[in-house]
Design a protein around this motif. Structure first.
Motif, PDB file in Angstrom:
ATOM      1  N   LYS A  34       0.948  -1.125   0.062  1.00 32.99           N
ATOM      2  CA  LYS A  34      -0.119   0.024  -0.130  1.00 32.99           C
ATOM      3  C   LYS A  34       0.988   1.238  -0.107  1.00 32.99           C
ATOM      4  N   ASP A  35       0.295   2.295  -0.651  1.00 33.07           N
ATOM      5  CA  ASP A  35       1.227   3.608  -0.867  1.00 33.07           C
ATOM      6  C   ASP A  35       1.502   4.154   0.764  1.00 33.07           C
ATOM      7  N   VAL A  36       2.468   4.729   0.880  1.00 28.32           N
ATOM      8  CA  VAL A  36       2.465   5.313   2.217  1.00 28.32           C
ATOM      9  C   VAL A  36       1.571   6.458   2.340  1.00 28.32           C
ATOM     10  N   PHE A  37       1.428   7.519   1.381  1.00 28.57           N
ATOM     11  CA  PHE A  37       0.822   8.717   1.417  1.00 28.57           C
ATOM     12  C   PHE A  37      -0.830   8.419   0.776  1.00 28.57           C
ATOM     13  N   LEU A  48      -2.457   1.192  -4.340  1.00 33.62           N
ATOM     14  CA  LEU A  48      -1.371   0.145  -4.174  1.00 33.62           C
ATOM     15  C   LEU A  48      -0.239   0.489  -5.102  1.00 33.62           C
ATOM     16  N   VAL A  49       1.121   0.186  -4.915  1.00 32.30           N
ATOM     17  CA  VAL A  49       2.272   0.172  -5.614  1.00 32.30           C
ATOM     18  C   VAL A  49       2.905  -0.920  -6.018  1.00 32.30           C
ATOM     19  N   LEU A  50       3.160  -1.126  -7.236  1.00 36.76           N
ATOM     20  CA  LEU A  50       3.753  -2.143  -7.820  1.00 36.76           C
ATOM     21  C   LEU A  50       5.243  -1.750  -8.046  1.00 36.76           C
ATOM     22  N   TYR A  51       6.245  -2.462  -7.440  1.00 34.63           N
ATOM     23  CA  TYR A  51       7.414  -1.984  -7.775  1.00 34.63           C
ATOM     24  C   TYR A  51       8.360  -3.431  -8.246  1.00 34.63           C
ATOM     25  N   GLN A 105      -8.828  -4.230  -0.142  1.00 33.68           N
ATOM     26  CA  GLN A 105      -9.762  -3.653   0.945  1.00 33.68           C
ATOM     27  C   GLN A 105      -8.861  -2.393   1.125  1.00 33.68           C
ATOM     28  N   MET A 106      -7.660  -2.339   1.469  1.00 33.58           N
ATOM     29  CA  MET A 106      -6.828  -1.321   1.707  1.00 33.58           C
ATOM     30  C   MET A 106      -7.001  -0.074   0.656  1.00 33.58           C
ATOM     31  N   ALA A 107      -6.974  -0.468  -0.610  1.00 37.24           N
ATOM     32  CA  ALA A 107      -7.122   0.531  -1.642  1.00 37.24           C
ATOM     33  C   ALA A 107      -8.672   0.910  -2.089  1.00 37.24           C
ATOM     34  N   GLN A 108      -9.500  -0.036  -1.351  1.00 43.30           N
ATOM     35  CA  GLN A 108     -11.064   0.305  -1.822  1.00 43.30           C
ATOM     36  C   GLN A 108     -11.180  -0.189  -3.198  1.00 43.30           C
ATOM     37  N   ILE A 109     -10.518  -1.456  -3.746  1.00 50.26           N
ATOM     38  CA  ILE A 109     -10.552  -1.783  -4.818  1.00 50.26           C
ATOM     39  C   ILE A 109     -11.698  -2.712  -4.791  1.00 50.26           C
ATOM     40  N   GLU A 110     -12.729  -2.676  -5.750  1.00 53.94           N
ATOM     41  CA  GLU A 110     -13.739  -3.583  -5.918  1.00 53.94           C
ATOM     42  C   GLU A 110     -13.353  -4.657  -7.217  1.00 53.94           C
ATOM     43  N   ASP A 128       9.324   4.380 -12.374  1.00 57.96           N
ATOM     44  CA  ASP A 128       9.977   3.313 -11.797  1.00 57.96           C
ATOM     45  C   ASP A 128       9.078   2.344 -11.149  1.00 57.96           C
ATOM     46  N   THR A 129       7.724   3.115 -10.680  1.00 51.55           N
ATOM     47  CA  THR A 129       6.552   2.216 -10.272  1.00 51.55           C
ATOM     48  C   THR A 129       5.573   2.219 -11.038  1.00 51.55           C
ATOM     49  N   ILE A 130       4.553   1.213 -10.415  1.00 51.62           N
ATOM     50  CA  ILE A 130       3.227   1.551 -10.886  1.00 51.62           C
ATOM     51  C   ILE A 130       2.105   1.547  -9.981  1.00 51.62           C
ATOM     52  N   GLU A 131       1.147   2.553  -9.926  1.00 46.39           N
ATOM     53  CA  GLU A 131       0.218   2.681  -8.843  1.00 46.39           C
ATOM     54  C   GLU A 131      -0.848   1.936  -9.289  1.00 46.39           C
ATOM     55  N   ILE A 132      -1.765   1.470  -8.327  1.00 49.11           N
ATOM     56  CA  ILE A 132      -3.184   0.826  -8.881  1.00 49.11           C
ATOM     57  C   ILE A 132      -4.004   1.359  -7.867  1.00 49.11           C
TER      58      ILE A 132
END
Length: 149
Positions: free
Chosen positions: A39-42, A46-49, A102-107, A117-121
């Motif tokens: 999960k992103d800090v801010f 979500l962040v894929l590294y 759930q953390m990112a409210q993704i259904e 250099d990363t991908i946010e979801i």
């Protein structure tokens, strides 16, 4: 490694989602096989590294923190402990664990946002949240880049 753009996708009932082909090509060209999800800090995304980028981030954070400082240890522990190591299946999919969804409210619907250099979801219901209004964006960019009027 440069991930650029944003692409919408859908997760299936099990939480599997296709990593967009444009991002898969960047990973393949870089020889990356594993991804780290957290999960992103801010933000509420979500962040894929890519694994190499994650390792660089961990090394940089570790270099700024003292092992002999209790608060520093807590920060490092929290940053590195709540992650999932992922790999793509033969079809280019990966599984997003339910707790991360759930953390990112993704259904079901998600938006992948390339961040260099990363991908946010992001949940498609929250995708306006990380962006500024056009006027605010141009003013902030002008200020940061010190472009004279």
């Amino acid at each position: 490694m440069r991930f650029l753009g944003n692409i919408e996708a859908k997760a299936d009932a099990k939480g599997r989602v296709f990593l967009p082909a444009v991002f898969r090509k960047v990973l393949q060209a870089s020889g990356e096989e594993n991804l780290v999800l957290r999960k992103d800090v801010f933000q509420q995304c979500l962040v894929l590294y890519p694994e190499s980028v994650w390792n660089q981030q961990m090394d940089e954070l570790r270099s700024r923190l003292s092992r002999w400082n209790a608060a520093h240890q807590q920060i490092f522990r929290q940053f590195v402990s709540d992650v999932e190591l992922l790999s793509l299946d033969g079809n280019g999919r990966f599984l997003m664990p339910k707790r991360y969804m759930q953390m990112a409210q993704i259904e079901q619907s998600v938006k992948f946002v390339g961040m260099g250099d990363t991908i946010e979801i992001w949940s498609t219901t929250l995708t306006e949240k990380p962006f500024m209004e056009a006027d605010d964006f141009s003013k902030a960019l002008e200020e940061i880049m010190n472009i004279p009027e």
